[in-house]
Write a protein that holds these residues in place. Structure first.
Motif, PDB file in Angstrom:
ATOM      1  N   ALA A 108       0.859  -1.187   0.000  1.00 38.72           N
ATOM      2  CA  ALA A 108       0.000   0.000   0.000  1.00 38.72           C
ATOM      3  C   ALA A 108       0.891   1.231   0.000  1.00 38.72           C
ATOM      4  CB  ALA A 108      -0.902  -0.005   1.231  1.00 38.72           C
ATOM      5  N   GLU A 109       0.492   2.197  -0.742  1.00 40.09           N
ATOM      6  CA  GLU A 109       1.283   3.431  -0.810  1.00 40.09           C
ATOM      7  C   GLU A 109       1.101   4.226   0.479  1.00 40.09           C
ATOM      8  OE1 GLU A 109       3.459   5.036  -2.844  1.00 40.09           O
ATOM      9  OE2 GLU A 109       3.590   3.090  -3.884  1.00 40.09           O
ATOM     10  N   PRO A 110       2.171   4.537   1.164  1.00 44.76           N
ATOM     11  CA  PRO A 110       2.017   5.364   2.370  1.00 44.76           C
ATOM     12  C   PRO A 110       1.652   6.797   1.999  1.00 44.76           C
ATOM     13  CG  PRO A 110       4.335   4.933   1.913  1.00 44.76           C
ATOM     14  CD  PRO A 110       3.550   4.155   0.914  1.00 44.76           C
ATOM     15  N   PRO A 111       1.049   7.525   2.907  1.00 47.45           N
ATOM     16  CA  PRO A 111       0.723   8.922   2.608  1.00 47.45           C
ATOM     17  C   PRO A 111       1.972   9.693   2.172  1.00 47.45           C
ATOM     18  CG  PRO A 111      -0.250   8.255   4.691  1.00 47.45           C
ATOM     19  CD  PRO A 111       0.622   7.138   4.251  1.00 47.45           C
TER      20      PRO A 111
END
Lengths: 499, 184
Positions: A21-24
């Motif tokens: 998942a792409e982190p913020p």
């Protein structure tokens, strides 16, 4: 196909082990900022360390040069003092019959022609005459004054009787002259005495660069009569006055002192009045924190000093083994609070800050209708109630022993201003975080303080001290039926500077 | 493309570009882990940030033995556990008898669930169940290792895992009641 526990574990593993998942976006920016600040912080730490080291070296050097006596062994110091005394005694006429200086009574030693340099023997004649004319000051009861203009090495050699050595060093000694003037005290007026001294100096024929008195301002007759000692370096021609007070070994009396203090602090409380059936002592215990500040003292006499200043102290207590029953949970609107019973005041903490392990709906059930059975939990973590005070002392200090190591007794009052307070949850690792506040706490309190101070002189102006202190609140910290009086023990230590 | 070991060396020299490169290479995989342990995305972000800072700070301890990713995963998991321990104030007393498992016959339904659905289910577990399930079922730790890491007994670890599975089953039933009833 059966789907058992192995399958469910494997299924989740297969699906989620490589889950990405792409982190913020702002996360990297925060990490980068942190790493950069750490770099700067490290640089600053090195700079500070270097600065502290440099300051220590400079302070050490200054202290070493300013206070040589502090670092020399007592034996050496005493020897140096003896040498100086002896040297002076050999050239300053003592009253007659002084058994400590039998060898130099009168001017006999100096009058020894072997001691006098070839060019100086003639110039000493008037001295002998003066001595005789005065009837021999050594026989007088009144104070006599000796002026010495000589290299102390002469006196050492004189004492040793090493006249032979002196003669062999004639070339060296031609530059060194001795002069002893004996003045009758209490007979002539001061001005006349000064003129006599000046006249004697001129009559010796001393060269102007050596006979410094002729170039220096005239000596005050009062100083002469008060017994001031004038010593002079015959090579440089510099003369100096040493007052008896300066040579006195007694400690200097200071009107103003400033202290910097820091101490570990142990605080707890006394409980009075109704406790509502709670035995607070089972769950409450002392808190270890710290205190520090600065303090100045004004001395009104050698032994009496009034002290005040500004201190910061953390007081409080630790709550542990807290048992929470279903009755300790309360609803306020949509929020559920836990009430932590303690002797200092009311602490209401949102339940979510204390309880994560239990599904929230269960807590709601407990509060609303006790659908679940009554229960009691023991809180696994401890809770710290901390009160931060700015304190202004007004203390009277009495010096019981006034030596190199002073012993002082201090007593007085502190005005305590509450500047911050909080309730903190402390886990096993020692990490704390704020969970609430204690209500009904006084913002201002008086406390009585008693201390015993040990002060060791590091030098003329600097002292190191140790001050075990006990402090007790005179009015209760809370405004409840249960009156609670905090108290604390501290051992302040630090440096004081006298002015 | 530079090797991970070269990037690590550059990072140790304080090279900002190498640090950024390392982050880009592993951020998504490591963030995926934190999402499994955290209650929500805010907490996941905090754990991830804290964990990645630890990775940079401990990088000199990495001895080039074993996979760099495995080493980083461990740091992230440990950071998550520390966080959960810190936040978890109640030590729940668990009974050590764990339940026998039912046999489920709806695997194909599970296959329809997406990763985000599964993640959402895991997040709804209580912290202790979530941690034990993550460590055992997904990371592959044994109950002995879990008991040491969490300072609980092996029995408690087994019990928590059992309850976590029960909870997940209930959640799946909640999500797909019709399909499950049809199958059953």
């Amino acid at each position: 196909m059966t789907f058992d526990r192995v399958h469910i574990d494997g299924f989740f593993r297969r699906k989620l082990y490589r889950y990405k998942a792409e982190p913020p976006e702002d996360v990297w920016y925060d990490i980068y900022r942190y790493l950069e600040s750490r770099k700067k912080q490290r640089r600053r730490t090195y700079m500070r360390l270097a600065a502290v080291l440099a300051a220590l070296v400079v302070a050490g050097s200054l202290l070493f040069t300013a206070l040589p006596g502090l670092f020399s062994r007592p034996g050496n110091e005493q020897m140096a003092h003896n040498d100086r005394s002896q040297s002076m005694e050999n050239f300053v006429r003592s009253p007659a019959g002084n058994p400590s200086n039998p060898g130099i009574t009168g001017n006999s030693a100096v009058s020894d022609p072997h001691l006098l340099p070839p060019g100086g023997s003639g110039s000493m004649a008037p001295l002998s005459n003066q001595d005789e004319a005065s009837g021999g000051s050594s026989d007088q009861d009144g104070p006599s004054m000796g002026l010495a203009l000589a290299d102390p090495s002469i006196s050492d050699q004189e004492n040793d009787g090493s006249n032979q050595d002196i003669e062999t060093n004639t070339g060296h000694l031609t530059r060194k002259k001795s002069l002893i003037v004996t003045l009758p005290a209490g007979e002539a007026d001061h001005q006349a005495l000064a003129q006599t001294i000046q006249g004697e100096l001129h009559s010796t024929g001393l060269p102007s660069d050596n006979a410094s008195l002729s170039n220096n301002p005239p000596l005050s007759p009062q100083t002469v009569l008060n017994g001031g000692n004038l010593s002079s370096d015959p090579l440089t021609g510099e003369s100096s006055l040493t007052s008896p007070a300066e040579t006195s070994p007694e400690k200097k009396y200071s009107a103003l002192t400033i202290k910097a203090a820091l101490s570990p602090l142990m605080s707890f409380r006394d409980v009075e009045g109704g406790t509502g059936g709670f035995d607070y002592n089972t769950s409450e215990s002392r808190l270890f924190s710290y205190s520090g500040g600065i303090n100045f003292g004004l001395s009104f006499s050698r032994r009496l000093t009034v002290r005040s200043g500004l201190y910061y102290s953390q007081l409080g207590q630790t709550l542990s083994k807290i048992v929470l029953g279903s009755d300790d949970f309360h609803r306020s609107g949509d929020d559920i609070f836990v009430k932590l019973n303690n002797s200092l005041g009311e602490v209401r903490v949102p339940s979510s800050r204390l309880i994560d392990a239990k599904p929230p709906e269960s807590i709601a059930n407990i509060v609303d209708g006790s659908k679940l059975r009554k229960f009691s939990y023991t809180l696994g973590a401890s809770v710290v109630q901390r009160f931060e005070y700015l304190r202004i002392p007004l203390m009277l200090e009495y010096t019981v022993v006034d030596k190199r190591m002073d012993v002082n007794v201090l007593g007085g009052l502190h005005s305590n201003f509450l500047v911050n307070e909080g309730v903190y949850l402390k886990n096993d690792q020692g990490a704390t975080h704020h969970i609430g506040n204690t209500s009904n706490i006084s913002r201002f309190n008086y406390s009585g303080t008693f201390a015993l101070g040990l002060e060791y002189a590091l030098g003329n102006q600097m002292n190191m001290y140790l001050e075990p202190t006990v402090d007790y609140f005179l009015n209760p910290i809370n405004q409840d039926e249960t009156k609670t009086y905090p108290y604390s023990f501290a051992v302040y230590t630090g440096l004081s500077i006298s002015f | 493309m530079p090797k991970p070991t070269d990037i690590v060396k550059a990072c140790l020299r304080g090279d900002t570009r190498a640090q950024s490169r390392l982050y880009q290479m592993y951020a998504d995989r490591l963030y995926g882990i934190t999402l499994r342990y955290a209650r929500n995305e805010d907490e996941a972000k905090d754990i991830f940030q804290e964990g990645f800072i630890k990775i940079f700070e401990k990088l000199k301890q990495y001895q080039n033995k074993g996979s760099l990713e495995g080493w980083m995963r461990k740091i992230i998991v440990n950071t998550a556990l520390e966080r959960i321990r810190r936040e978890n104030k109640f030590m729940l007393v668990e009974d050590e008898a764990y339940m026998e498992y039912e046999q489920y016959k709806y695997e194909h339904i599970l296959e329809e669930l997406g990763q985000k659905d599964l993640l959402e289910m895991i997040r709804q577990l209580s912290p202790q169940y979530r941690v034990v399930f993550n460590l055992y079922a997904i990371e592959g730790y044994s109950h002995k290792e879990i008991s040491e890491k969490l300072n609980i007994s092996e029995g408690t670890s087994k019990s928590n895992l059992s309850r976590a599975r029960q909870f997940l089953k209930a959640k799946i039933e909640q999500y797909y009641p019709v399909k499950i009833s049809q199958v059953i």
